[in-house]
Write an enzyme that holds these catalytic residues in place. Structure first.
Site, PDB file in Angstrom:
ATOM      1  N   ARG A  58      35.010 -20.994  56.897  1.00 62.37           N
ATOM      2  CA  ARG A  58      33.819 -20.149  56.978  1.00 62.37           C
ATOM      3  C   ARG A  58      32.659 -20.950  56.405  1.00 62.37           C
ATOM      4  O   ARG A  58      32.844 -22.026  55.839  1.00 62.37           O
ATOM      5  CB  ARG A  58      33.988 -18.779  56.307  1.00 62.37           C
ATOM      6  CG  ARG A  58      34.927 -18.658  55.174  1.00 62.37           C
ATOM      7  CD  ARG A  58      34.536 -19.443  53.956  1.00 62.37           C
ATOM      8  NE  ARG A  58      33.171 -19.139  53.553  1.00 62.37           N
ATOM      9  CZ  ARG A  58      32.427 -19.883  52.769  1.00 62.37           C
ATOM     10  NH1 ARG A  58      32.893 -21.019  52.287  1.00 62.37           N
ATOM     11  NH2 ARG A  58      31.201 -19.540  52.445  1.00 62.37           N
ATOM     12  N   GLY A  59      31.460 -20.388  56.537  1.00 64.51           N
ATOM     13  CA  GLY A  59      30.275 -21.137  56.155  1.00 64.51           C
ATOM     14  C   GLY A  59      29.692 -21.755  57.403  1.00 64.51           C
ATOM     15  O   GLY A  59      30.383 -22.490  58.115  1.00 64.51           O
ATOM     16  N   ALA A  60      28.428 -21.447  57.687  1.00 62.66           N
ATOM     17  CA  ALA A  60      27.847 -21.841  58.969  1.00 62.66           C
ATOM     18  C   ALA A  60      27.997 -23.335  59.283  1.00 62.66           C
ATOM     19  O   ALA A  60      28.468 -23.684  60.374  1.00 62.66           O
ATOM     20  CB  ALA A  60      26.379 -21.404  59.022  1.00 62.66           C
ATOM     21  N   ARG A 101      32.586 -15.998  66.304  1.00 65.04           N
ATOM     22  CA  ARG A 101      31.759 -15.307  65.307  1.00 65.04           C
ATOM     23  C   ARG A 101      30.315 -15.351  65.806  1.00 65.04           C
ATOM     24  O   ARG A 101      29.809 -16.409  66.173  1.00 65.04           O
ATOM     25  CB  ARG A 101      31.887 -15.958  63.917  1.00 65.04           C
ATOM     26  CG  ARG A 101      33.350 -15.877  63.409  1.00 65.04           C
ATOM     27  CD  ARG A 101      33.442 -16.123  61.924  1.00 65.04           C
ATOM     28  NE  ARG A 101      32.822 -15.044  61.167  1.00 65.04           N
ATOM     29  CZ  ARG A 101      32.578 -15.140  59.855  1.00 65.04           C
ATOM     30  NH1 ARG A 101      32.871 -16.231  59.187  1.00 65.04           N
ATOM     31  NH2 ARG A 101      32.027 -14.115  59.218  1.00 65.04           N
ATOM     32  N   GLN A 206      33.889 -14.646  48.267  1.00 63.67           N
ATOM     33  CA  GLN A 206      33.633 -16.089  48.374  1.00 63.67           C
ATOM     34  C   GLN A 206      33.040 -16.649  47.082  1.00 63.67           C
ATOM     35  O   GLN A 206      33.243 -17.816  46.747  1.00 63.67           O
ATOM     36  CB  GLN A 206      32.672 -16.399  49.530  1.00 63.67           C
ATOM     37  CG  GLN A 206      33.221 -16.162  50.915  1.00 63.67           C
ATOM     38  CD  GLN A 206      32.878 -14.786  51.440  1.00 63.67           C
ATOM     39  OE1 GLN A 206      32.659 -13.845  50.665  1.00 63.67           O
ATOM     40  NE2 GLN A 206      32.826 -14.637  52.752  1.00 63.67           N
ATOM     41  N   ASP A 247      22.999 -18.429  57.684  1.00 58.31           N
ATOM     42  CA  ASP A 247      23.789 -18.527  58.912  1.00 58.31           C
ATOM     43  C   ASP A 247      22.895 -18.690  60.127  1.00 58.31           C
ATOM     44  O   ASP A 247      23.332 -19.190  61.173  1.00 58.31           O
ATOM     45  CB  ASP A 247      24.694 -17.309  59.068  1.00 58.31           C
ATOM     46  CG  ASP A 247      25.812 -17.361  58.052  1.00 58.31           C
ATOM     47  OD1 ASP A 247      25.557 -16.998  56.880  1.00 58.31           O
ATOM     48  OD2 ASP A 247      26.909 -17.819  58.399  1.00 58.31           O
ATOM     49  N   ASN A 257      22.078 -14.108  56.533  1.00 56.29           N
ATOM     50  CA  ASN A 257      23.042 -14.710  55.607  1.00 56.29           C
ATOM     51  C   ASN A 257      24.030 -13.624  55.182  1.00 56.29           C
ATOM     52  O   ASN A 257      23.908 -12.463  55.572  1.00 56.29           O
ATOM     53  CB  ASN A 257      22.312 -15.323  54.401  1.00 56.29           C
ATOM     54  CG  ASN A 257      23.217 -16.228  53.564  1.00 56.29           C
ATOM     55  OD1 ASN A 257      23.946 -17.066  54.110  1.00 56.29           O
ATOM     56  ND2 ASN A 257      23.193 -16.062  52.246  1.00 56.29           N
ATOM     57  N   LYS A 258      25.016 -14.007  54.405  1.00 56.45           N
ATOM     58  CA  LYS A 258      26.089 -13.111  53.959  1.00 56.45           C
ATOM     59  C   LYS A 258      25.540 -11.772  53.461  1.00 56.45           C
ATOM     60  O   LYS A 258      24.536 -11.727  52.765  1.00 56.45           O
ATOM     61  CB  LYS A 258      26.854 -13.822  52.842  1.00 56.45           C
ATOM     62  CG  LYS A 258      28.025 -13.089  52.250  1.00 56.45           C
ATOM     63  CD  LYS A 258      29.012 -12.558  53.266  1.00 56.45           C
ATOM     64  CE  LYS A 258      29.555 -13.606  54.211  1.00 56.45           C
ATOM     65  NZ  LYS A 258      30.224 -13.010  55.395  1.00 56.45           N
TER      66      LYS A 258
END
Lengths: 375, 375
Positions: A58-60, A101, A206, A247, A257-258
């Site tokens: 995960r993580g753009a 995603r 996270q 993201d 973003n998250k």
């Protein structure tokens, strides 16, 4: 927790999140960190798509690098005998990967770059090898971009800074050094005394699992907090700035973003605290005018009602799980890119940065049109 | 989850959180809900103090009722032969109970009321029985106050209202009906269509475990969210108002409540959403001029880094755990008390309400000086 030497994904003073080994793509399983270190090996596009969807990776930026290798795997595994067949296989792989995603734009940025290279290259026999080389190159660029973000962003952090961060925009979210954590790591390496407040970042934790692990590994002082404590610490004057990753950053500077990032931005604004977004230019999406158009991924409610297989809420209770939110550009103090730090109004600067041929040149020097970071 | 009939603490359409049975104080163990229903029996002051400290019972009004029974137990168990000895035992019990948790003022309000009664009563032989009767009375008043809060607060909720709440200020936080949940329950009973967004409320998950359970039991539609999602739903226009409880309201209207409440108040303010605090007047502390003086309880970091015995963060990571925060009165739209709804400026109205001899009169009618709730 195992000692540093026992973790195969730790390399030198850094870590590897996504790497190529013996013809397969290797990913550290981020769902199991920090307690279990397990490598997931992907041999097919379906494996890669599954790893992205289930958040093994995960993580753009890390998703972007992973998807690039997914395209390389598609070419390697293709049994097509001509160029049209190979392009068809790549097109299908791109479609599969692109839908894993929806929010992070780096995913489509990477698959598009790989596909465009295939379109431009007539030598079908060598294309699989060329695509693998390109994936390696994207991975290398990602690391270089992270370090450049670290250099520019570190200049924003004064001695003694207390920084709040959300989610994990560290080495695990990239090929190896981080976006939001890069300025912190670089400033720490240069001898600055810092303290990081780490939002645990429900529901996936996270922050508690990954960022806390990375900062501990790097020896950077930190305090873990629940997401609900950010306002409390801001009001006490314990937060000098907020740094988060992204993201997707759209044309006007709105940032996806998250989930929880938007609340932090509102709180930072209410307390007069600078709110920084750190992201490579591959995160910029000029095709969308404002953040209202960014697709927000809604994940399973089980990820909210359960934790590690344990039911938290009463059975049958409905839960929502938007995995991202959008922070309007008015709440963003500055965006830290690999070319430098940009401040509002963002629109024109983002357009210029995105048009920079980042993928065709080393990115270690500032683009002339980006403002240099402040001293 | 067990069916309703299997839960002994459910009585009729309500529930009992704190009750007296066969000479002992019974508490439903709120640490284990919603999956395990277990009654904790307290036979001594030490048992009661331990139950409060470890959060077997939580919620400011429920803690107050529990502490009152703790004082009754102290008198019942005392072997003192004269009035001085009994008062000494009660004074010691009060000291033990008062230090169990620092933030909720209802605790000291209840022990003071019990001790003052003992001081005023010369008949030492009947005092234990009189103290038990007084504890029962406090419990009964608490229920009546909750229903009065429900009546006043329900008038603030329009048909179709979407209400966000934090922590559990429901029946489990009181003797049986709730503070923040009371207006919701009353409005729902009167046939209004409502939907509640429930903050899960890390780290103790009172929202996910207790509020979700209560709303489910009451048949009130709800959606569970992580604390970090509140801003997202407010920005989408999905929240019509916020209602929370309180652990202490000081002279100027500043409110201490569960950590995360302040962030919600800032977010509500930024989005122009009414922010209501529902609390009985026993929560008002006129001895403190502003919220800056409210002692904030800091609980164990383990409650942040672990969940149900499972370690979430890497071993050895430092965590903070302020259990409450203070919301400045400027962010509070109205306070819903058993006497009616008060709006800013709060100071004079709070002073008048607190001076009302609530403990000596039934509280089902509006005090003449409180504004009636709007229709």
């Amino acid at each position: 927790m195992a000692s540093r030497s026992e973790w195969p994904f730790l390399v030198g003073n850094g870590m590897q999140t996504v790497w190529w080994e013996a013809g397969t793509l290797c990913l550290v399983d981020q769902r199991k960190l920090p307690h279990i270190e397990e490598t997931v090996r992907c041999c097919t596009v379906a494996d890669v798509a599954d790893a992205i969807r289930t958040m093994v990776v995960r993580g753009a930026p890390a998703i972007g690098v992973t998807a690039a290798y997914g395209m390389a795997l598609a070419a390697q595994n293709s049994e097509a005998e001509d160029r049209a067949g190979l392009l068809d296989a790549l097109s299908q792989a791109k479609a599969v990967l692109d839908t894993t995603r929806p929010t992070a734009v780096n995913l489509r940025w990477a698959t598009t770059r790989m596909f465009d290279l295939a379109l431009a290259d007539a030598a079908v026999e060598t294309l699989p090898e060329r695509l693998l080389t390109e994936a390696h190159r994207i991975r290398g660029e990602d690391e270089a971009m992270c370090h450049a973000i670290g250099d520019h962003g570190a200049a924003l952090l004064a001695e003694g800074s207390r920084i709040l961060t959300h989610c994990n925009a560290g080495g695990l979210a990239t090929a190896g050094y981080g976006t939001a954590l890069a300025p912190i790591k670089t400033a720490h390496s240069s001898g600055k005394r810092l303290h990081v407040l780490v939002d645990e970042t429900r529901p996936f934790l996270q922050g508690a699992r990954l960022t806390a692990w990375e900062l501990k590994d790097a020896g950077i002082p930190q305090t873990l907090i629940t997401d609900s404590m950010a306002g409390y610490f801001m009001r006490r004057g314990d937060v000098d700035c907020v740094i988060v990753g992204a993201d997707r950053i759209v044309a006007n500077g709105d940032v996806a973003n998250k989930i929880g990032t938007y609340s932090l931005a509102v709180l930072a604004n209410a307390h007069g605290i600078p709110f920084y977004v750190a992201a490579p230019t591959s995160t910029i999406d000029l095709s969308l005018a404002t953040g209202d158009h960014i697709p927000i991924e809604h994940r399973s409610a089980d990820e909210v009602t359960q934790l590690a297989g344990q039911q938290l809420a009463p059975d049958g209770v409905q839960a929502a799980h938007p995995a991202f939110d959008v922070t309007p550009h008015e709440l963003v103090t500055a965006i830290i890119t690999e070319y430098g730090v940009i401040r509002p109004p963002f629109g024109e600067q983002l357009a210029r940065l995105r048009q920079t041929p980042a993928q065709d040149s080393p990115v270690m020097t500032d683009a002339p049109h980006a403002e240099p970071a402040e001293a």
